[in-house]
Design a protein around this motif. Sequence first.
Motif, mmCIF file in Angstrom:
data_model
loop_
_atom_site.group_PDB
_atom_site.id
_atom_site.type_symbol
_atom_site.label_atom_id
_atom_site.label_comp_id
_atom_site.label_asym_id
_atom_site.label_seq_id
_atom_site.Cartn_x
_atom_site.Cartn_y
_atom_site.Cartn_z
ATOM 1 N N UNK A 1 -48.957 38.927 -2.412
ATOM 2 C CA UNK A 1 -49.911 38.389 -0.724
ATOM 3 C C UNK A 1 -51.704 37.953 -1.292
ATOM 4 N N UNK A 2 -52.112 39.026 -2.488
ATOM 5 C CA UNK A 2 -53.317 38.305 -2.781
ATOM 6 C C UNK A 2 -53.845 37.195 -2.897
ATOM 7 N N UNK A 3 -52.760 36.966 -4.398
ATOM 8 C CA UNK A 3 -52.920 35.757 -4.757
ATOM 9 C C UNK A 3 -52.382 34.709 -3.562
ATOM 10 N N UNK A 4 -51.710 34.409 -3.058
ATOM 11 C CA UNK A 4 -51.025 33.361 -2.367
ATOM 12 C C UNK A 4 -52.682 33.503 -1.029
ATOM 13 N N UNK A 5 -52.988 34.345 -0.629
ATOM 14 C CA UNK A 5 -54.461 34.556 -0.650
ATOM 15 C C UNK A 5 -55.573 33.997 -0.543
ATOM 16 N N UNK A 6 -55.377 34.477 -1.916
ATOM 17 C CA UNK A 6 -56.919 33.413 -2.794
ATOM 18 C C UNK A 6 -56.507 31.692 -3.189
ATOM 19 N N UNK A 7 -55.148 31.614 -3.364
ATOM 20 C CA UNK A 7 -54.624 30.030 -3.133
ATOM 21 C C UNK A 7 -55.086 29.477 -2.085
ATOM 22 N N UNK A 8 -55.113 29.677 -0.607
ATOM 23 C CA UNK A 8 -54.930 29.559 0.012
ATOM 24 C C UNK A 8 -56.263 28.982 0.680
ATOM 25 N N UNK A 9 -56.892 30.565 0.303
ATOM 26 C CA UNK A 9 -58.644 30.796 0.592
ATOM 27 C C UNK A 9 -59.768 29.452 -0.557
ATOM 28 N N UNK A 10 -59.038 29.569 -1.334
ATOM 29 C CA UNK A 10 -59.978 28.620 -2.603
ATOM 30 C C UNK A 10 -59.497 27.423 -2.930
ATOM 31 N N UNK A 11 -58.625 26.541 -1.982
ATOM 32 C CA UNK A 11 -57.874 25.484 -1.495
ATOM 33 C C UNK A 11 -58.851 24.866 -0.022
ATOM 34 N N UNK A 12 -58.884 25.859 0.498
ATOM 35 C CA UNK A 12 -60.013 25.581 1.561
ATOM 36 C C UNK A 12 -60.884 25.239 1.500
ATOM 37 N N UNK A 13 -61.710 26.350 0.947
ATOM 38 C CA UNK A 13 -62.891 26.885 1.194
ATOM 39 C C UNK A 13 -63.630 26.238 -0.445
ATOM 40 N N UNK A 14 -62.486 25.798 -1.393
ATOM 41 C CA UNK A 14 -63.461 24.537 -2.411
ATOM 42 C C UNK A 14 -63.141 23.018 -2.193
ATOM 43 N N UNK A 15 -62.177 22.733 -1.525
ATOM 44 C CA UNK A 15 -62.402 21.436 -0.679
ATOM 45 C C UNK A 15 -63.586 20.891 0.282
ATOM 46 N N UNK A 16 -63.905 22.171 1.273
ATOM 47 C CA UNK A 16 -65.467 21.950 1.661
ATOM 48 C C UNK A 16 -66.691 22.126 0.822
#
Length: 369
Positions: free
Chosen positions: A72-87
């Motif tokens: 769950x932590x890795x999944x959260x980090x993946x989503x957070x990284x995609x959204x934050x990285x895009x911004x």
Amino acid sequence: MDRRQGLSVRLKLTLSYAGFLVIAGALLLTAVWVFLLRGRSQSLIVSDLSDFLRVFDPSNFGPVVFVPAGILVLAFLLVFGLVGGWILAGRMLAPLIRITDATRKVANGPLSHRIRLPGRRDEFRELADSFDTMLAQLEAHVAEQQRFAANASHELRTPLAVTQALLDVARDDPNRDTGELVERLRVVNSRAIDLTEALLLLSRANQRSFTREHVDLSLLAEEATETLLPLAEEHDVTIETSGDTSTTIGSPSLLLQLTTNLLHNAIGHNLPEQGIVWVHTSVRTDTVVLTVENTGEKLPSQLVPTLTEPFRRGTERLHTGHAGVGLGLAIVESITHAHDGTLVLTPRPAGGLRVTVHLPAASAHVRQV
């Protein structure tokens, strides 16, 4: 160049940010398991899907729920990284997008457009400032070339128009003295030839398409003086030559043309009687210097920097028999720049002009190699 469409830089940066976060999270969870949970008696195997829910119950937190919690932590980090990285990628690449838009506007519009990227200095600002500087130089160069083309067309049209007028007169008046007509046509044709040769020489100097070898400027000064001595005597101008051996590396023919143009210009813009031209060569640190100085009428200081422009003349020539084609100092400047030198024009307080040419010494060329 035709290239296949690939991933955008923004998407690549986004994936890089997200991948880095996931890898960092995986390493962190691995470290936690190795140093805190390894050796516990409880198994890490997930026996039931309901174990995922036990991560939210503090009393049940242990090795048995570590694996689903980690996922769950890795999944959260993946989503957070995609959204934050895009911004973040969008914010980081905004200056580059502005630079790209500016290049498109310049490619399809006027060269007067500038990026003028605000903010403190960084890699993108330096790139934008360099691009603005390049555009300013390119705009000035294009404007200069347009003026040169217009002036060259005007100068070439003049002898052609005169020739056409003389031929029309001869056609309408068959009884006219042909000897006078032929002589005037010869003079006009000679001027057109001189102008064409000067344009070709100017183009050759700008392209730097010449073989370099050791050249002594003092010998070129003596040769140019001997060549133009009859012209100087005809106009009551004295030439004084002095200096030391000054060796540079370049084209002997172009540097001789440079020296001849300077000397011819000094004779043509001199006093009507008892004029003087001084030609001097010297050696300085890593530099050889050729100086041509002449008497004459006083020149305004604001006029002198414009004398190297093609077809730009200062005051009216006092010796109208050798008017030239208006490219003498323009050719001198082009040859000087082609030899990595500098040209300095200075008005003399007593009247006349001092022209100084600085060229790299032959010893400096050897050290650079």
